[in-house]
Design a protein around this motif. Structure first.
Motif, short mmCIF file in Angstrom:
data_model
loop_
_atom_site.label_atom_id
_atom_site.label_comp_id
_atom_site.label_asym_id
_atom_site.label_seq_id
_atom_site.Cartn_x
_atom_site.Cartn_y
_atom_site.Cartn_z
N GLU A 59 14.89 -62.03 13.47
CA GLU A 59 16.16 -60.97 13.58
C GLU A 59 15.93 -60.38 12.55
OE1 GLU A 59 20.52 -61.37 13.61
OE2 GLU A 59 20.57 -59.66 12.85
N ALA A 60 15.13 -58.65 12.38
CA ALA A 60 14.87 -58.19 11.13
C ALA A 60 15.97 -58.06 10.52
CB ALA A 60 14.09 -57.02 11.73
N LEU A 61 16.32 -57.94 9.73
CA LEU A 61 17.57 -57.46 8.64
C LEU A 61 17.72 -56.81 7.50
CD1 LEU A 61 19.57 -61.21 9.28
CD2 LEU A 61 20.47 -59.11 10.08
N LEU A 62 18.03 -55.94 7.09
CA LEU A 62 17.49 -54.95 6.16
C LEU A 62 18.66 -54.65 4.96
CD1 LEU A 62 16.07 -51.68 5.87
CD2 LEU A 62 18.38 -50.69 6.60
N ARG A 63 17.29 -55.07 3.56
CA ARG A 63 17.86 -55.34 2.42
C ARG A 63 17.38 -54.23 1.31
NH1 ARG A 63 20.20 -58.77 4.36
NH2 ARG A 63 19.91 -60.67 4.51
N TRP A 64 18.69 -53.73 0.88
CA TRP A 64 18.16 -52.27 0.01
C TRP A 64 18.53 -53.45 -1.56
CZ3 TRP A 64 22.16 -47.80 -0.61
CH2 TRP A 64 21.44 -46.52 -1.97
N THR A 65 17.42 -53.25 -2.33
CA THR A 65 17.40 -53.88 -4.21
C THR A 65 17.18 -52.09 -4.87
OG1 THR A 65 16.34 -55.50 -3.19
CG2 THR A 65 16.79 -55.46 -5.80
N HIS A 66 18.88 -52.59 -5.11
CA HIS A 66 19.37 -50.99 -6.11
C HIS A 66 18.54 -51.38 -7.87
CE1 HIS A 66 21.63 -47.78 -8.08
NE2 HIS A 66 21.24 -47.29 -6.65
N PRO A 67 18.06 -50.42 -8.42
CA PRO A 67 17.52 -50.57 -9.52
C PRO A 67 18.73 -50.71 -10.30
CG PRO A 67 16.86 -48.39 -9.35
CD PRO A 67 17.26 -48.71 -7.33
N HIS A 68 20.15 -50.20 -10.37
CA HIS A 68 21.42 -50.95 -11.30
C HIS A 68 22.17 -51.40 -10.59
CE1 HIS A 68 19.36 -47.63 -13.20
NE2 HIS A 68 19.27 -46.42 -12.61
N HIS A 69 22.33 -51.39 -9.34
CA HIS A 69 23.29 -51.95 -8.41
C HIS A 69 22.84 -53.70 -7.96
CE1 HIS A 69 25.92 -48.86 -9.86
NE2 HIS A 69 25.05 -48.28 -9.25
N GLY A 70 21.74 -53.79 -7.77
CA GLY A 70 21.21 -55.02 -7.67
C GLY A 70 21.16 -54.88 -5.65
N ASN A 71 21.45 -56.14 -4.99
CA ASN A 71 21.03 -56.24 -3.56
C ASN A 71 22.45 -55.52 -2.89
OD1 ASN A 71 18.72 -57.85 -3.63
ND2 ASN A 71 19.48 -59.52 -4.66
N VAL A 72 22.35 -54.16 -2.72
CA VAL A 72 23.23 -53.76 -1.68
C VAL A 72 23.45 -54.12 -0.10
CG1 VAL A 72 24.83 -51.53 -1.23
CG2 VAL A 72 23.19 -51.73 -2.93
N PRO A 73 24.53 -54.75 0.23
CA PRO A 73 24.67 -55.92 1.60
C PRO A 73 24.92 -54.15 2.66
CG PRO A 73 27.26 -55.55 -0.02
CD PRO A 73 25.80 -55.12 -1.00
N PRO A 74 23.80 -55.00 3.87
CA PRO A 74 24.15 -53.81 4.95
C PRO A 74 25.35 -53.72 5.05
CG PRO A 74 22.33 -56.05 5.34
CD PRO A 74 23.40 -56.14 3.60
N ASP A 75 26.21 -54.73 5.10
CA ASP A 75 27.67 -53.84 5.68
C ASP A 75 28.35 -53.06 5.06
OD1 ASP A 75 27.78 -55.93 7.51
OD2 ASP A 75 28.50 -57.86 6.10
N VAL A 76 27.63 -52.98 3.67
CA VAL A 76 28.42 -51.75 2.66
C VAL A 76 27.19 -49.98 3.26
CG1 VAL A 76 28.57 -51.03 0.16
CG2 VAL A 76 29.29 -53.23 0.85
N PHE A 77 25.69 -50.96 3.32
CA PHE A 77 25.67 -49.17 3.15
C PHE A 77 25.19 -48.85 4.74
CE2 PHE A 77 21.65 -52.66 2.99
CZ PHE A 77 20.89 -51.82 3.45
N ILE A 78 25.36 -49.51 5.47
CA ILE A 78 24.45 -49.30 6.72
C ILE A 78 25.97 -48.34 7.20
CG2 ILE A 78 24.19 -50.38 9.58
CD1 ILE A 78 21.92 -50.98 7.75
N PRO A 79 27.21 -49.11 7.53
CA PRO A 79 28.56 -47.23 7.66
C PRO A 79 27.83 -46.59 6.84
CG PRO A 79 29.19 -50.01 7.46
CD PRO A 79 27.78 -50.22 6.98
N LEU A 80 27.51 -46.59 6.16
CA LEU A 80 27.38 -45.03 5.14
C LEU A 80 26.10 -44.27 5.59
CD1 LEU A 80 28.61 -47.14 1.65
CD2 LEU A 80 29.81 -44.22 2.92
N ALA A 81 24.83 -45.47 5.93
CA ALA A 81 23.92 -44.91 6.02
C ALA A 81 24.42 -43.84 7.30
CB ALA A 81 22.95 -45.45 6.35
N GLU A 82 25.18 -44.32 8.19
CA GLU A 82 25.70 -44.07 9.76
C GLU A 82 26.42 -43.04 9.43
OE1 GLU A 82 27.37 -47.63 11.46
OE2 GLU A 82 25.78 -47.87 12.58
N GLU A 83 27.20 -42.99 8.50
CA GLU A 83 28.47 -41.25 8.31
C GLU A 83 26.85 -40.25 7.78
OE1 GLU A 83 32.04 -41.38 6.01
OE2 GLU A 83 31.96 -43.21 6.06
#
Ligand code: C2E
Ligand code: MG
Ligand code: MG
Ligand code: MG
Length: 287
Positions: A59-83
């Protein structure tokens, strides 16, 4: 301003209504910028046959390593990406990356027949010709639609688009997975409307399967539904050996979870593949 929702915060997550629409735009461009700057990557979590421990898919699971905020979990950024609408492009990028990686594994003897499961957001289906575009990405990577599993969890909106899209992809050979089965967003009526082949038993039931009669009964009922409809069931979120043994005993053939493997970077995930001789038939025959 970040307000008390844990560490994975960026300023654009500001809830202040007067800033919302501007922030949405900020996040949209920030996510697309993150992609362009190489801050997004996919982690791959294997889906195992519970008896032989052979890997049938990742299963492919998306990860975002933010330069200042570190690992942002998909449960946080996917809903915002949807919005924000960014999920349309991000989702396409995920499909491209996942297909490219699978094509690479398919070139290894031990990767032959391996599947790739990709999570789909219903918002992605807003775009015109969504089904054709997805099939185009799969074929451009040199894959067959049947190599791809698509994980759907529906929200109450967009039903029509989901049905159309899923039917078109199912007809082309893509395996449709109902993710988080048994939860509010994933229910029995989809089994009637969509050509679903695989049910993922939500981890909230898996975690309780060794604890009491209620969760065992629910899991048993889900397995009975899968069985009588000729579907494959996958237990997600297996964390203990006791859960794995119990699920096997109940007749569940496939599973994923931290006990078996965490989601891993591609290079590490590839090391888990074993020579094909040890493999039983992959997913379709695994039931
Ligand atoms: P999901 O599709 O239900 O994915 C399963 C989640 O459970 C993943 O969280 C995975 O890391 C986690 N998990 C796996 N094994 C265990 C376990 O044994 N115990 C526990 N507690 N958790 C386990 P993750 O990676 O944080 O993703 C969360 C959700 O974000 C996913 O839930 C999915 O809905 C969404 N998501 C992730 N990547 C994508 C993507 O590329 N596109 C879309 N649209 N959604 C995505
Ligand atoms: Mg999933
Ligand atoms: Mg999901
Ligand atoms: Mg799930």
């Amino acid at each position: 301003v970040a307000k008390g929702r844990g560490s994975g915060q960026v300023e654009v997550f500001d809830e202040d209504a007067s800033h919302r629409s501007r922030d949405r735009l900020d996040l949209r461009s920030e996510l697309l910028l993150a992609r362009d700057r190489g801050q997004l990557h996919l982690a791959y979590q294997p889906i195992f046959a519970l008896d032989s421990r052979a890997i049938v898919a990742f299963e492919a699971l998306l990860r975002w390593t933010h330069p200042h905020h570190g690992n942002v979990p998909p449960d946080v950024f996917i809903p915002l990406a949807e919005e924000s609408g960014a999920i349309v492009e991000i989702g396409q990028w995920v499909m491209e990356q996942a297909c490219r990686q699978l094509a690479q594994w398919h070139r290894l003897p031990e990767g032959r027949g391996l599947g790739m499961s990709v999570n789909l957001s219903p918002v992605q289906l807003h775009q015109a010709h969504a089904a054709e575009r997805t099939l185009g990405v799969i074929r451009a990577a040199g894959l067959h639609p049947a190599d791809i599993w698509l994980e759907i969890t529906e929200h109450s909106y967009l039903r029509h688009e989901v049905t159309q899209y899923a039917s078109a992809l199912g007809a082309a050979g893509v395996h449709l997975v109902l993710d988080d089965f048994g939860t509010a967003y994933s229910n029995l009526s989809y089994l009637k409307r969509l050509p679903i082949e695989i049910l993922k038993i939500d981890k909230s039931f898996v975690s309780g399967v060794t604890g009491g009669h209620l969760d065992i009964s629910i899991v048993r009922a889900i397995l009975a539904i899968a069985d009588s409809l000729g579907l494959v069931a996958i237990a997600e979120g297996i964390e203990t050996e006791e859960q794995r043994t119990t699920l096997r005993g109940l007749g569940c053939r496939l599973g994923q979870g931290y006990l078996l493997s965490r989601p891993l970077p591609a290079a590490q995930a590839g090391l888990l593949l074993r020579p094909q001789e040890q493999m039983p038939a992959r997913a379709r025959n695994a039931r």
